[in-house]
Design a protein around this motif. Structure first.
Motif, PDB file in Angstrom:
ATOM      1  N   ASN A   6       0.836  -1.192   0.000  1.00  0.00           N
ATOM      2  CA  ASN A   6       0.000   0.000   0.000  1.00  0.00           C
ATOM      3  C   ASN A   6       0.876   1.248   0.000  1.00  0.00           C
ATOM      4  OD1 ASN A   6      -2.847  -1.147   0.486  1.00  0.00           O
ATOM      5  ND2 ASN A   6      -1.651  -2.087   2.138  1.00  0.00           N
ATOM      6  N   LEU A   7       0.489   2.216  -0.788  1.00  0.00           N
ATOM      7  CA  LEU A   7       1.188   3.492  -0.842  1.00  0.00           C
ATOM      8  C   LEU A   7       0.174   4.602  -0.596  1.00  0.00           C
ATOM      9  CD1 LEU A   7       3.771   5.121  -1.470  1.00  0.00           C
ATOM     10  CD2 LEU A   7       3.043   5.149  -3.870  1.00  0.00           C
ATOM     11  N   PHE A   8       0.418   5.364   0.467  1.00  0.00           N
ATOM     12  CA  PHE A   8      -0.477   6.465   0.812  1.00  0.00           C
ATOM     13  C   PHE A   8       0.255   7.775   0.520  1.00  0.00           C
ATOM     14  CE2 PHE A   8      -1.319   2.873   3.624  1.00  0.00           C
ATOM     15  CZ  PHE A   8      -2.650   2.620   3.324  1.00  0.00           C
ATOM     16  N   ALA A   9       0.143   8.208  -0.714  1.00  0.00           N
ATOM     17  CA  ALA A   9       0.812   9.445  -1.125  1.00  0.00           C
ATOM     18  C   ALA A   9       0.002  10.070  -2.245  1.00  0.00           C
ATOM     19  CB  ALA A   9       2.248   9.164  -1.594  1.00  0.00           C
ATOM     20  N   SER A  10      -0.279  11.350  -2.095  1.00  0.00           N
ATOM     21  CA  SER A  10      -1.106  12.022  -3.093  1.00  0.00           C
ATOM     22  C   SER A  10      -0.394  12.151  -4.424  1.00  0.00           C
ATOM     23  CB  SER A  10      -1.510  13.406  -2.583  1.00  0.00           C
ATOM     24  OG  SER A  10      -0.360  14.184  -2.280  1.00  0.00           O
TER      25      SER A  10
ATOM     26  N   GLY B  37       1.629   9.926  -5.725  1.00  0.00           N
ATOM     27  CA  GLY B  37       1.776   8.630  -6.384  1.00  0.00           C
ATOM     28  C   GLY B  37       3.213   8.184  -6.528  1.00  0.00           C
ATOM     29  N   LEU B  38       4.152   8.934  -5.929  1.00  0.00           N
ATOM     30  CA  LEU B  38       5.565   8.576  -6.026  1.00  0.00           C
ATOM     31  C   LEU B  38       6.274   9.021  -4.761  1.00  0.00           C
ATOM     32  CD1 LEU B  38       7.951   7.469  -7.719  1.00  0.00           C
ATOM     33  CD2 LEU B  38       8.293   9.812  -8.551  1.00  0.00           C
ATOM     34  N   VAL B  39       7.003   8.100  -4.139  1.00  0.00           N
ATOM     35  CA  VAL B  39       7.789   8.384  -2.942  1.00  0.00           C
ATOM     36  C   VAL B  39       9.232   7.983  -3.209  1.00  0.00           C
ATOM     37  CG1 VAL B  39       8.165   7.813  -0.515  1.00  0.00           C
ATOM     38  CG2 VAL B  39       5.839   8.083  -1.386  1.00  0.00           C
ATOM     39  N   GLN B  40      10.164   8.859  -2.845  1.00  0.00           N
ATOM     40  CA  GLN B  40      11.583   8.584  -3.051  1.00  0.00           C
ATOM     41  C   GLN B  40      12.339   8.849  -1.761  1.00  0.00           C
ATOM     42  OE1 GLN B  40      12.455  11.239  -6.283  1.00  0.00           O
ATOM     43  NE2 GLN B  40      11.614   9.879  -7.835  1.00  0.00           N
TER      44      GLN B  40
END
Length: 298
Positions: free
Chosen positions: A34-38, A40-43
């Motif tokens: 699951n990725l909770f980020a508006s 859509g990309l986390v680095q």
């Protein structure tokens, strides 16, 4: 590391900036993703040695990762078979996304080998050896009708030890050379060039990907051009397997070619020499030569 709604990409480069490894895992690789980020990309970046410390536990039944950008931490939770629960907190930092791109289809030399067989061959070199040189010849039809000439024509690949004179290497260093039959040792071999090509690479870095291929049950594919240009190593899956992961290793190569002027010149010369010498002894599809300080050959 880069996370999107469908992919997790892990990228790493060594301190010498001579090896780049990228592993891509699809969301289907995990039991839960699951990725909770508006956006859509986390680095984020994390020290590899700290992350590897969490993997040294034995008898692990499950592993969970939680990345919290607000607290700048990566939490790794391990559940062990004996009921023990381990939790590691790793500091993360903003980091430039590493990227190295190399199109394997543009490289003229392609070698596909069984990972276990290549691991066995590389095991014949000294454990303290840092670099090896791979020399690839275009396959040609033998110019003589003898079996010895035909065998020599098929010995299209040579792997030999390399010692850097700048690191104190001398003529007394143990020299190991393997001449391999491309038709019997490798699963696939092609050389689109017209002359011999060679690359000198770090052996430890290559073995890192080779170990991954062994764990995955995959072959290993090596693609390269010539000295000074990078080598691409990737797992080569057998058959039409559908997988939810990919990996690639890009290795820098030594700028100088290691092909002697009087060696591997033409297949005709190789065939004639083999015919005159009776072709020597063949072992496992090739010939192994080990040279020490006293010129021992075995």
């Amino acid at each position: 590391m880069s996370l999107s709604f469908v992919l997790l990409v892990l990228r790493s480069i060594n301190s010498a900036r001579s090896a780049f490894l990228a592993v891509t895992l699809s969301a289907q690789f995990f039991e839960s993703y699951n990725l909770f980020a508006s956006t859509g990309l986390v680095q984020a970046g994390v020290l590899l040695k700290h992350l590897l410390a969490a993997f040294r536990s034995s008898r692990v039944s499950s592993m969970a990762f939680e990345l919290n950008l607000e607290q700048a931490t990566l939490t790794v939770t391990l559940k062990c078979d004996n009921g023990l629960l381990k939790r590691y907190g790793l500091d993360i930092s903003s980091s430039d996304i590493l990227q190295a791109t190399l199109d394997g289809d543009d490289l003229p030399v392609c070698v596909v080998a069984e990972s276990a067989e290549l691991n066995r061959l590389l095991g014949t070199f000294q454990s303290t050896l840092d670099e090896i040189t791979i020399i690839a010849q275009p396959e040609q039809e033998p110019q003589h009708s003898t079996a010895a000439a035909a065998a020599a024509a098929r010995r299209s690949v040579q792997i030999k030890s390399f010692y850097d004179p700048a690191k104190g290497a001398s003529s007394r260093s143990l020299q190991t050379s393997l001449e391999l039959n491309s038709q019997t040792v490798f699963k696939a071999y092609s050389h689109a060039g017209v002359s011999a090509s060679d690359v000198t690479i770090n052996l430890k870095d290559l073995k890192a990907l080779l170990g991954l291929c062994l764990e995955l049950g995959a072959d290993v594919s090596l693609r390269f051009d010539k000295a000074g240009l990078p080598l691409l190593a990737v797992p080569h899956l057998r058959g039409a397997q559908e997988v939810d992961y990919t990996a690639e290793l890009i290795l820098a190569t030594l700028q100088e070619s290691q092909i002697p002027d009087d060696e591997w010149t033409t297949t005709d010369n190789a065939g004639a020499a083999a015919a005159a010498a009776g072709a020597g002894d063949e072992v496992a599809g090739g010939t192994a030569v080990v040279q020490g300080s006293a010129g021992f050959r075995g």
